[in-house]
Design an enzyme around this catalytic site. Structure first.
Site, PDB file in Angstrom:
ATOM      1  N   THR A 248       0.783  -1.397   0.077  1.00 14.25           N
ATOM      2  CA  THR A 248       0.118   0.048   0.139  1.00 14.25           C
ATOM      3  C   THR A 248       0.722   1.205   0.018  1.00 14.25           C
ATOM      4  O   THR A 248       1.937   1.301   0.261  1.00 14.25           O
ATOM      5  CB  THR A 248      -0.871   0.148   1.159  1.00 14.25           C
ATOM      6  N   ASP A 249       0.190   2.288  -0.495  1.00 17.31           N
ATOM      7  CA  ASP A 249       0.669   3.620  -0.407  1.00 17.31           C
ATOM      8  C   ASP A 249       0.560   4.153   1.022  1.00 17.31           C
ATOM      9  O   ASP A 249      -0.266   3.759   1.914  1.00 17.31           O
ATOM     10  CB  ASP A 249       0.393   4.555  -1.569  1.00 17.31           C
ATOM     11  N   ALA A 250       0.844   5.567   1.096  1.00 17.89           N
ATOM     12  CA  ALA A 250       0.536   6.342   2.557  1.00 17.89           C
ATOM     13  C   ALA A 250      -0.996   6.316   2.809  1.00 17.89           C
ATOM     14  O   ALA A 250      -1.238   6.506   4.007  1.00 17.89           O
ATOM     15  CB  ALA A 250       1.245   7.593   2.336  1.00 17.89           C
TER      16      ALA A 250
ATOM     17  N   GLY B 265      -3.096   4.017   2.664  1.00 13.52           N
ATOM     18  CA  GLY B 265      -3.404   2.563   2.947  1.00 13.52           C
ATOM     19  C   GLY B 265      -4.240   1.916   1.729  1.00 13.52           C
ATOM     20  O   GLY B 265      -4.746   0.790   1.979  1.00 13.52           O
ATOM     21  N   VAL B 266      -3.993   2.427   0.542  1.00 11.96           N
ATOM     22  CA  VAL B 266      -4.576   1.866  -0.825  1.00 11.96           C
ATOM     23  C   VAL B 266      -3.572   1.160  -1.587  1.00 11.96           C
ATOM     24  O   VAL B 266      -2.304   1.749  -1.585  1.00 11.96           O
ATOM     25  CB  VAL B 266      -5.226   2.899  -1.359  1.00 11.96           C
TER      26      VAL B 266
END
Length: 142
Positions: free
Chosen positions: A16-18, A20-21
């Site tokens: 994930t990215d920052a 949360g996706v």
């Protein structure tokens, strides 16, 4: 009707990215995991292909479409099929589903058969073609 192959993946923090996706590039990793799992399923582990040293199957085209956000902790079904098996290449499709059969993404990859020594295109080995054939959507078995 061609067969499909399904495996699962639980989304981890490093996917994930920052926000949360899932970071889009990870979709290609998920699709490759499904591809490797299929090769194991058809008794052609990728390690054996590499170890034999007679065939390379690099990805020469990759695309992804995202239909719904995939978040940390989501459990995905990765549904793998072959869109086409050609003379020297094959095209894979991995559909990613969230619980409830919600379509989240689709990844398409094209692999080409290369001679590892010359780097030239070669025909897909008949043994590999035969093992992949039941999953070929373009030419389903009778």
């Amino acid at each position: 009707m061609p067969k499909s192959f399904t495996t699962t993946h639980k989304v981890r923090l490093d996917d994930t990215d920052a926000a949360g996706v899932v970071f889009y590039a990870r979709l290609f990793v998920f699709a490759h995991h499904a591809y490797e799992a299929l090769l194991e399923h058809i008794h052609t582990p990728i390690r054996d292909l590499i170890k034999a040293g007679t065939l390379h199957l690099p990805i020469v085209h990759a695309e992804a479409d995202i239909f719904a956000p995939i978040r940390l902790g989501d459990k995905l079904d990765l549904n793998f099929t072959l869109e086409r098996i050609g003379r020297t290449s094959f095209t894979t499709r991995t559909d990613l589903f969230l619980p409830g059969q919600i379509s989240a993404a689709r990844v398409t990859l094209v692999h080409v058969a290369l001679d590892p020594k010359s780097g030239s295109k070669i025909e897909l080995p008949e043994s590999l073609r035969n093992r992949l054939a039941p999953f070929d959507a373009a030419n389903p078995p009778p």
